[in-house]
Write an enzyme that holds these catalytic residues in place. Structure first.
Site, short mmCIF file in Angstrom:
data_model
loop_
_atom_site.label_atom_id
_atom_site.label_comp_id
_atom_site.label_asym_id
_atom_site.label_seq_id
_atom_site.Cartn_x
_atom_site.Cartn_y
_atom_site.Cartn_z
N GLY A 8 0.83 -1.20 0.00
CA GLY A 8 0.00 0.00 0.00
C GLY A 8 0.87 1.25 0.00
N ALA A 10 1.70 3.31 -2.26
CA ALA A 10 1.44 4.42 -3.19
C ALA A 10 0.56 5.51 -2.60
CB ALA A 10 0.79 3.87 -4.47
N GLY A 12 -1.53 7.30 1.16
CA GLY A 12 -1.89 7.36 2.58
C GLY A 12 -0.79 6.95 3.55
N ASP A 32 2.14 -2.21 -4.54
CA ASP A 32 0.79 -1.61 -4.64
C ASP A 32 0.20 -1.98 -5.99
OD1 ASP A 32 -1.51 0.16 -4.34
OD2 ASP A 32 -0.34 1.24 -2.88
N ASP A 41 -1.79 -7.22 -7.29
CA ASP A 41 -3.15 -7.14 -6.76
C ASP A 41 -3.28 -8.17 -5.64
OD1 ASP A 41 -5.80 -7.21 -6.18
OD2 ASP A 41 -6.49 -7.46 -8.25
N LEU A 42 -3.29 -7.69 -4.42
CA LEU A 42 -3.29 -8.59 -3.26
C LEU A 42 -4.68 -9.15 -2.96
CD1 LEU A 42 -0.85 -6.60 -0.92
CD2 LEU A 42 -0.34 -8.56 -2.38
N TYR A 155 -15.12 -4.97 7.02
CA TYR A 155 -13.98 -4.16 7.47
C TYR A 155 -13.62 -4.50 8.92
CZ TYR A 155 -10.82 -0.24 8.01
OH TYR A 155 -9.68 0.53 8.23
N LYS A 159 -10.35 -6.66 10.18
CA LYS A 159 -9.33 -6.03 11.05
C LYS A 159 -9.25 -6.77 12.39
CE LYS A 159 -7.94 -2.70 8.31
NZ LYS A 159 -6.56 -2.67 7.80
#
Ligand code: NAI
Length: 257
Positions: A8, A10, A12, A32, A41-42, A155, A159
Site C-alpha cells: 500500500g 502508493a 496514505g 501496490d 493485486d493482493l 472491514y 481487522k
C-alpha cells in the site's frame, strides 16, 4: 543497508511510511496496485503469490522490515474484496515473507489494523471460522449477516481477524527473533477516509464522531509510530496493538483494555 517492504506504498499511511523510512536512510520496496516498485493485486491468490515471489527475488531472500498497509475501507461495494485484501492479502505477505525476515538484522513487522478491530469481538466475528480455515469462498455467505452494512462487517471483521492472527503468531515469531505488532489507527487523513466520508451509508457517522483530540491523524503520525515499532528501540515490544486514535478507544471503552 536495512531493507523494508511496504504494501500500500502508493498512498496514505503506506506512502508516509515509505517516505519516513527513506528519510531514515533505509531502503524500501513498495508494493501496490500501481505506482510502486512491485505492482501486485493482493486481492487474488495469484497476485499475492506473484508479490511474494517478486519481493524475494528483489531482496535476495533477506528482509529486515515488513509493513502491511494495503487495505480497503468499509465503503467499498464489493465486501468480499475488502476481506480479500485486508485479511487474506495481508496474511499471505506476512507468512510468505516470514522466512526472509528470519534472516534479517533486528527484523520486525508491523500490520496496520484499525480501532475497528475492537468494534467486534472474536466470538461475534462472522468471519472468524472462515478466515482461520483459509476458506475464501466462505466469506460471501458469512457476510450475509451484515445486510446493507456488509462493508462494515467485512472491514471490522477483517481487522479483528488480523489482530488475532498477529497475536496467534507471537510464540513462533518471537522464537525466530522476529518482532510482530499491529497499529490501530482511528481516523487518518487519507483517500480511504475521504471516500468513507463521502459515502451515503457511513459518511455522516464518520463526520459526527469527534475524537477527544478533535481532529484526524496525519498519515505521518502513524508512520512515526510504525517506524518506532520497526526500530531496535522497540526491542521488547512484541505482539502488541498500539492504538493511535486521539483517545477514541479510551472514550468508548474506558473499562476494557
Ligand atoms: P489509502 O487508500 O490511502 O491507501 C491504501 C493503499 O492500499 C492504496 O495505495 C491502494 O492502492 C492499496 N491497495 C488497495 N487494494 C489493493 C490491492 N488489491 N492490492 C494491492 N494494494 C492495494 O488508505 P490508508 O488510509 O492509507 O489505509 C492504509 C491502511 O490503514 C489500510 O489497511 C486501512 O484499513 C488502515 N486504516 C486506515 C484508517 C484511516 O482512517 N485512513 C483508519 C484505520 C486503519
Amino acid at each position: 543497508m536495512s531493507l523494508t517492504v511496504v504494501t500500500g506504498s502508493a498512498s496514505g499511511i503506506g506512502a508516509a511510511t515509505r517516505a519516513a523510512l527513506l528519510e531514515e536512510g533505509k531502503d524500501v520496496i513498495g508494493v501496490d496496485l500501481a505506482g510502486a516498485d512491485i505492482t501486485a493485486d493482493l486481492s487474488t491468490r495469484e497476485g499475492r503469490r506473484g508479490a511474494v515471489e517478486a519481493v524475494l527475488q528483489r531482496c535476495g531472500g533477506t528482509l529486515d522490515g515488513l509493513v502491511l498497509c494495503a487495505g480497503l475501507g468499509p465503503h467499498v461495494d464489493d465486501a468480499e474484496r475488502i476481506v480479500a485484501v485486508n485479511y487474506f492479502g495481508t496474511i499471505a505477505m506476512l507468512d510468505g515473507l516470514f522466512p526472509a525476515l528470519r534472516k534479517g538484522d533486528h527484523p520486525a513487522a508491523v500490520v496496520v489494523s484499525s480501532v475497528s478491530s475492537t468494534h467486534i469481538t472474536w466470538d461475534d466475528n462472522p468471519l472468524a471460522a472462515v478466515v482461520e480455515s483459509g476458506d475464501e469462498a466462505g466469506v460471501g455467505p458469512a457476510l450475509e449477516v451484515g445486510g446493507e452494512y456488509k462493508g462494515q462487517f467485512a472491514y471490522a471483521g477483517s481487522k479483528n481477524a488480523l489482530t488475532v492472527a498477529v497475536r496467534r503468531r507471537v510464540a513462533e515469531w518471537g522464537a525466530a527473533g522476529v518482532r510482530l505488532n499491529t497499529v490501530a489507527p482511528g481516523s487518518v487523513e487519507t483517500p480511504l477516509l475521504s471516500q468513507g466520508m463521502a459515502d451515503p451509508r457511513y459518511g455522516q457517522a464518520i463526520r459526527d464522531f469527534v475524537a477527544p483530540i478533535p481532529r484526524h491523524a496525519k498519515p505521518e503520525e502513524v508512520a512515526t509510530l510504525i517506524s518506532y515499532l520497526l526500530s531496535p528501540k522497540a526491542g521488547f515490544v512484541h505482539g502488541s496493538q498500539l492504538v493511535i486514535d486521539g483517545g477514541v478507544d479510551a472514550l468508548l471503552r474506558p473499562t476494557r483494555f
